[in-house]
Design a protein around this motif. Sequence first.
Motif, PDB file in Angstrom:
ATOM      1  N   GLU A  65       6.710-105.264  19.691  1.00  0.00           N
ATOM      2  CA  GLU A  65       8.204-105.707  19.593  1.00  0.00           C
ATOM      3  C   GLU A  65       8.822-105.237  18.436  1.00  0.00           C
ATOM      4  OE1 GLU A  65      12.634-106.400  22.020  1.00  0.00           O
ATOM      5  OE2 GLU A  65      10.553-107.595  21.796  1.00  0.00           O
ATOM      6  N   GLN A  66       8.371-106.030  17.781  1.00  0.00           N
ATOM      7  CA  GLN A  66       9.069-106.464  15.970  1.00  0.00           C
ATOM      8  C   GLN A  66       8.060-105.525  15.051  1.00  0.00           C
ATOM      9  OE1 GLN A  66       7.256-110.110  14.130  1.00  0.00           O
ATOM     10  NE2 GLN A  66       8.146-110.193  12.004  1.00  0.00           N
ATOM     11  N   LYS A  67       7.366-104.830  15.621  1.00  0.00           N
ATOM     12  CA  LYS A  67       6.906-103.008  14.243  1.00  0.00           C
ATOM     13  C   LYS A  67       8.189-102.212  14.821  1.00  0.00           C
ATOM     14  CE  LYS A  67       2.446-105.553  14.601  1.00  0.00           C
ATOM     15  NZ  LYS A  67       0.641-104.862  14.416  1.00  0.00           N
ATOM     16  N   VAL A  68       7.741-101.768  16.341  1.00  0.00           N
ATOM     17  CA  VAL A  68       8.862-100.665  16.853  1.00  0.00           C
ATOM     18  C   VAL A  68      10.413-100.422  16.298  1.00  0.00           C
ATOM     19  CG1 VAL A  68       9.537 -99.401  19.023  1.00  0.00           C
ATOM     20  CG2 VAL A  68       7.452-100.607  18.585  1.00  0.00           C
ATOM     21  N   ASP A  78       4.904 -97.755   4.434  1.00  0.00           N
ATOM     22  CA  ASP A  78       3.772 -97.494   3.724  1.00  0.00           C
ATOM     23  C   ASP A  78       3.155 -98.601   5.341  1.00  0.00           C
ATOM     24  OD1 ASP A  78       3.565 -96.085   1.891  1.00  0.00           O
ATOM     25  OD2 ASP A  78       4.050 -97.463   0.357  1.00  0.00           O
ATOM     26  N   GLY A  79       3.069 -98.801   6.142  1.00  0.00           N
ATOM     27  CA  GLY A  79       2.946 -99.812   7.394  1.00  0.00           C
ATOM     28  C   GLY A  79       2.975-101.170   7.138  1.00  0.00           C
ATOM     29  N   ARG A  80       4.351-101.588   5.669  1.00  0.00           N
ATOM     30  CA  ARG A  80       4.462-103.392   6.202  1.00  0.00           C
ATOM     31  C   ARG A  80       6.058-103.272   6.228  1.00  0.00           C
ATOM     32  NH1 ARG A  80       4.765-105.108  -0.232  1.00  0.00           N
ATOM     33  NH2 ARG A  80       5.821-106.580   0.418  1.00  0.00           N
ATOM     34  N   ILE A  81       6.170-103.974   7.326  1.00  0.00           N
ATOM     35  CA  ILE A  81       7.874-104.362   7.387  1.00  0.00           C
ATOM     36  C   ILE A  81       8.444-105.144   6.221  1.00  0.00           C
ATOM     37  CG2 ILE A  81       9.122-105.951   9.025  1.00  0.00           C
ATOM     38  CD1 ILE A  81       7.292-105.471  11.467  1.00  0.00           C
TER      39      ILE A  81
END
Length: 244
Positions: A65-68, A78-81
């Motif tokens: 959830e956090q990533k989506v 670049d894959g970082r939040i």
Amino acid sequence: MAILLVRLIRPWLLMSISAWYFFTTSLGLLASGDFRTLTSWPAFHETWFARFWSHIAPGVKANAEQKVLALLEGRVRDGRIYESVVGQPVDGIVLEIGAGSGMWADAFATVAERAKSSTSSGPSLRKIYGVEPNAQSAAALRQRVKEVGLEGTYEVVPVGIEHLNDPTAWGAVIQPGTVDCIVTVQCLCSIPEPEKNIRLLHSYLKKGGRWYVYEHVRAEHGIAVPSYQGEQQQPRLEPGEQLF
């Protein structure tokens, strides 16, 4: 050692749960006298998968959830939040592929609400098409859309991607080259003929459109799975697409 054991056991655990739902789905259909579904593999498979997915979906969502949400809000690069927006959130006309029973409907509702409350007059979510050919999942998706307050914005498309521009299949049509954003969350790994269907989906994007991808990626640990993945052709993203 413990982490390695978990990684080894997890696939077998999922297969065991799937087998259990095969058994309980069969018994349920027998008990209800629904022999039509029981004796039709496509219909049985839909029912079996819908029940299995309803069991594992909460855990899948909790892990992702956090990533989506960050991806949809444009807070990934670049894959970082990041805490603040560093890219473009989903906006305009959106295709959500493999929407299921509405696992990410609340994430879209959050993005839409934040866009409305923003002081800027930037782009907003005008329309979301949730593509879900499984009849049971599509019914649950419609209910979920109501629960999160996206009625009028989110439309359930109860057919496969091969019928998106066929009005006889679902009563409407989506023309190629008209979509601002495509969203695929952990579904490309299981679609048939992935290269063919990914190209088909890409044809629906406008020039400069964006594809938001959250997917299973190359394994970094172990021997068997990385070796197997190394033999497979890796998908390529077109310029402007985003991968997390």
